[in-house]
Every structure is written in structure tokens, then in C-alpha cells.
Design an enzyme around this catalytic site. Structure first.
Site, PDB file in Angstrom:
ATOM      1  N   LYS A 112       1.461   0.969  92.103  1.00  0.00           N
ATOM      2  CA  LYS A 112       0.715   0.462  93.178  1.00  0.00           C
ATOM      3  C   LYS A 112       1.712   0.803  94.428  1.00  0.00           C
ATOM      4  CE  LYS A 112      -2.592  -3.222  92.278  1.00  0.00           C
ATOM      5  NZ  LYS A 112      -3.060  -4.273  92.583  1.00  0.00           N
ATOM      6  N   LYS A 195      -6.621   3.997  83.538  1.00  0.00           N
ATOM      7  CA  LYS A 195      -7.667   2.565  83.043  1.00  0.00           C
ATOM      8  C   LYS A 195      -8.590   2.646  84.051  1.00  0.00           C
ATOM      9  CE  LYS A 195      -5.873  -1.301  85.728  1.00  0.00           C
ATOM     10  NZ  LYS A 195      -5.193  -2.449  85.852  1.00  0.00           N
ATOM     11  N   LYS A 198     -10.980  -1.672  89.158  1.00  0.00           N
ATOM     12  CA  LYS A 198     -12.143  -1.998  90.325  1.00  0.00           C
ATOM     13  C   LYS A 198     -11.710  -1.484  91.498  1.00  0.00           C
ATOM     14  CE  LYS A 198     -10.949  -6.700  89.660  1.00  0.00           C
ATOM     15  NZ  LYS A 198      -9.590  -7.076  90.544  1.00  0.00           N
TER      16      LYS A 198
HETATM   17  P1  AMP Z   1      -7.809  -6.965  87.642  1.00  0.00           P
HETATM   18  O1  AMP Z   1      -8.780  -6.043  87.921  1.00  0.00           O
HETATM   19  O2  AMP Z   1      -6.525  -6.204  87.604  1.00  0.00           O
HETATM   20  O3  AMP Z   1      -7.861  -8.186  88.542  1.00  0.00           O
HETATM   21  O4  AMP Z   1      -7.835  -7.576  86.162  1.00  0.00           O
HETATM   22  C1  AMP Z   1      -8.541  -8.743  85.845  1.00  0.00           C
HETATM   23  C2  AMP Z   1      -8.669  -8.720  84.363  1.00  0.00           C
HETATM   24  O5  AMP Z   1      -9.453  -7.609  83.811  1.00  0.00           O
HETATM   25  C3  AMP Z   1      -7.100  -8.726  83.659  1.00  0.00           C
HETATM   26  O6  AMP Z   1      -7.154  -9.652  82.493  1.00  0.00           O
HETATM   27  C4  AMP Z   1      -7.013  -7.416  83.280  1.00  0.00           C
HETATM   28  O7  AMP Z   1      -6.019  -7.113  82.247  1.00  0.00           O
HETATM   29  C5  AMP Z   1      -8.524  -6.920  82.672  1.00  0.00           C
HETATM   30  N1  AMP Z   1      -8.727  -5.650  82.900  1.00  0.00           N
HETATM   31  C6  AMP Z   1      -8.648  -4.994  84.148  1.00  0.00           C
HETATM   32  N2  AMP Z   1      -9.092  -3.377  84.164  1.00  0.00           N
HETATM   33  C7  AMP Z   1      -9.389  -3.467  82.845  1.00  0.00           C
HETATM   34  C8  AMP Z   1      -9.717  -2.392  81.867  1.00  0.00           C
HETATM   35  N3  AMP Z   1      -9.914  -1.007  82.332  1.00  0.00           N
HETATM   36  N4  AMP Z   1      -9.820  -2.501  80.742  1.00  0.00           N
HETATM   37  C9  AMP Z   1      -9.748  -3.728  79.964  1.00  0.00           C
HETATM   38  N5  AMP Z   1      -9.174  -4.824  80.536  1.00  0.00           N
HETATM   39  C10 AMP Z   1      -9.248  -4.894  82.116  1.00  0.00           C
END
Ligand code: AMP
Ligand code: TRP
Length: 332
Positions: A112, A195, A198
Site C-alpha cells: 500500500k 490478488k 476491490k
Molecule cells: P478486504 O477486501 O481486504 O477488505 O478483505 C476482506 C476479506 O476478504 C478478508 O478476509 C480478505 O482476506 C478476503 N479477501 C480479499 N481479497 C481476496 C481474494 N482475492 N481472495 C480471497 N480472499 C480475499
């Protein structure tokens, strides 16, 4: 006594297929057998610059996405992080126990800070300590997350050890990460070495859980694969195809072997078409429910209120014990 589960998602962008498969799909499967708390990490969102109006809107949108994806507000405590002031307070105590060196090792911070070179703020650096406070306030046993959050949970576990060594055992519970075997890391559709995120600027890299059918179809069909023609799960040599097979496998509950057999002698295009249909089928009811919920602010506010009331009570019990243990005088 049911075990306690806690997890959350940072309020940025819209939830993706990665969030759904890596996290929320597992959350919904736990809601009957565990004592579950799921929150909207709005304070975490502030580590990168946010438009205040949009952040407010998104918080409601995320709540509606959680519920539309199957999280039942009657079975789970669903709340906004900023509504429970104990998160920020426990974070301060934990900050005074967090070695800078541990934070320096966090890959998400490195990534980041490379992405937001003009806004490398202290919050971005200490974010994992806030995440530890989120978990420890509720004495969570397990934290269902995707692979990318494992390192943060390791830090949280280190903090429990440091705290217990200094102030005594049994005040903070040692949590464990709960990471699914398949789908814990869904990759970007255009670049399967990254990965699916969002906050990606390129919309083609992710499918959002509230995308319409047309968009979903287009994004899946234009996903990067390779020039071979055999449908086979091979992460090293066919990362793009492997990613599509992972999504397919989780959503259809079929193993890689079964899928490989089904697509023997068929083209990638065939698989992409079927997968696009499957994703559309999975997400169409989510979108309908989501649109409906977004029209009902009163209901969403009611969920937030009920969640915040329940979560605050529990958070205060832990914070009280922590304040006592570290030697802060109780307010007379
Ligand atoms: P975030 O988008 O970082 O707020 O993540 C929210 C949840 O989704 C967390 O538990 C992350 O580990 C999971 N997560 C985010 N992106 C991925 C991805 N590409 N594949 C699997 N899990 C994800
Ligand atoms: N850091 C997590 C993410 O971006 C979200 C999060 C914040 C979280 N606090 C948490 C997840 C506590 C699990 C437990 O994905």
C-alpha cells in the site's frame, strides 16, 4: 458454549468475488454453529484518502452487501467499527506493545505504501494493531479470512503473547486464523499473479458481487488464460485458468478433477461461458436483495443499532479488564 468468530472487511470499493469466496461465503456457513460477529471496517478505510460522503454511502452499501450475501442479522452481530469506540481505545494500549519492527514486515503495508506514495500515513503503518484490537475485544477464537490477512493475524497472536507476558495470562484470548483450503486467494482476472482486489483501478480485474449479468459475463470471458488448449488445474503454468477453475470449483462444489473430466476435449471458451453463467446465477439473487435493502435505510439503521449495542457491551467487558491490568485507575 459456542466458539466465537469475528471478521470484517474494509469499507472500500464494492465486495468482489474474491471477498465472497475467500471470506463471506465461509462466514455464512459458520453462522449457525458459532457465536459470530461481523463488522464493517470503516476506521480501516481511512488509511487511504476517502471522500467523506462516499464513505458514508459505502458503509450502508457494504452492510446491504453483507446481508444480501446471506449474513443474517438475527444470527450474527453485524456492526460498524466506528460505532464501538472501544476498538480505537484498545488499539492505543496495543500500540504501546507493538514493536515497529513487526509492523515493518507487513507485506500489505509495503504494497500500500508503494501504491499511495503521497499518503504514507501512520495509520497505514499501525493498521494491523487496530485489526488486532478488533479481534481481541471480542475474545474471538477463530478469524475467517483470506490468505492475505494471515500475516496480520500472526501479528495479533504475537501481541497476545507480549500482553500476557507483561500483564498476565487469560485477559486476552489467543485467536486462530481460519483459512479455507480452496479459494483463499482469488486472483485478478487480467493479471493472475496479483490478488483480486476491490480497490483495483482496473474494473476488468474483478467481479463485484453487485455487478449486473452483462458485466460479469464480459469480465469472465475476457479473463487472461494461456495459449494451451487442455483444461487442467496447473497453478504454475496456467495461473489464469487455475484461478477460473478455483472460482468454478467453489461455486459448483465440484473438485478440480471432476471439472477437468467434464471439460476434456472442450475449449477454454466453453468453460468460460459456463463459468460466467454460474457466477451470474450465484449473484443475480444477491443483486435483487441488495437493491431492495438499499431502499430501506430504516432497516439498515436498525441492524446497525442492534449490532452496535450488542458489540459495545461485549467490547467494554474486555476493555475494562485490560485497563485494570495495565494499571489505569477506574473512573470514580
Ligand atoms: P478486504 O477486501 O481486504 O477488505 O478483505 C476482506 C476479506 O476478504 C478478508 O478476509 C480478505 O482476506 C478476503 N479477501 C480479499 N481479497 C481476496 C481474494 N482475492 N481472495 C480471497 N480472499 C480475499
Ligand atoms: N484487514 C482486513 C482486510 O482488509 C479487514 C479487517 C479489519 C479484519 N479488521 C479485521 C478482518 C479483523 C478480520 C478481523 O481484509
Amino acid at each position: 458454549m459456542k466458539k466465537t468468530i469475528l471478521s470484517g472487511s474494509t469499507v472500500t470499493g464494492d465486495l468482489t468475488l474474491g471477498n465472497y469466496i475467500g471470506a463471506i461465503n465461509n462466514w455464512t456457513q459458520l453462522q449457525d454453529d458459532y457465536d459470530c460477529l461481523y463488522f464493517l471496517a470503516d476506521l480501516h478505510a481511512l488509511t487511504v484518502q476517502q471522500d467523506p460522503k462516499l464513505l458514508k454511502e459505502r458503509t450502508y452499501s457494504f452492510l446491504a452487501q453483507y446481508v444480501a450475501l446471506g449474513l443474517d442479522p438475527q444470527k450474527n452481530i453485524i456492526f460498524a467499527q466506528s460505532h464501538v469506540h472501544q476498538h480505537a481505545e484498545l488499539m492505543w494500549i496495543l500500540s504501546c506493545l507493538t514493536p515497529m519492527g513487526n509492523l515493518n514486515r507487513m507485506t500489505q503495508f509495503k504494497e500500500k505504501s508503494e501504491k499511495h506514495t503521497k499518503n504514507i500515513n501512520a495509520g497505514l503503518f499501525t493498521y494491523p494493531t487496530l485489526m488486532a484490537a478488533d479481534i481481541l475485544l471480542y475474545q474471538a477464537d477463530k478469524v475467517p479470512v483470506g490468505e492475505d490477512q494471515k500475516q496480520h493475524i500472526e501479528l495479533c497472536r504475537d501481541l497476545v503473547t507480549y500482553f500476557s507476558n507483561r500483564y498476565g495470562e487469560g485477559i486476552l484470548k489467543m485467536p486462530e486464523p481460519f483459512i479455507a483450503k480452496t479459494g483463499a486467494r482469488i486472483m485478478s482476472l487480467q493479471d493472475p499473479t496479483k490478488k483480486m482486489s476491490k480497490s483495483d483501478e482496473n474494473e476488468k480485474n474483478f467481479v463485484s458481487v453487485i455487478d449486473d449479468a452483462k458485466k460479469i459475463e464480459k469480465k469472465i470471458k475476457s479473463a487472461t488464460t494461456d495459449s494451451d488448449i487442455v483444461v487442467k488445474y496447473d497453478l504454475e503454468n496456467k495461473p489464469g485458468l487455475a484461478n477460473l477453475l478455483t472460482i468454478y470449483s467453489v461455486l459448483s462444489k465440484k473438485s478440480y478433477e471432476t471439472l477437468e473430466k467434464e471439460y476434456e476435449g472442450k475449449m477454454y471458451g466453453h468453460l468460460k461461458g459456463d463459468l460466467a453463467n454460474l457466477v451470474v446465477e450465484t449473484l443475480a439473487p444477491v443483486k435483487i436483495k441488495y437493491d431492495d435493502l438499499m431502499k430501506n435505510r430504516d432497516y439498515l439503521d436498525q441492524v446497525l443499532k442492534q449490532g452496535a449495542d450488542k458489540a459495545s457491551q461485549r467490547a467494554q467487558v474486555t476493555l475494562g479488564k485490560v485497563y485494570d491490568a495495565v494499571g489505569l485507575v477506574r473512573r470514580p
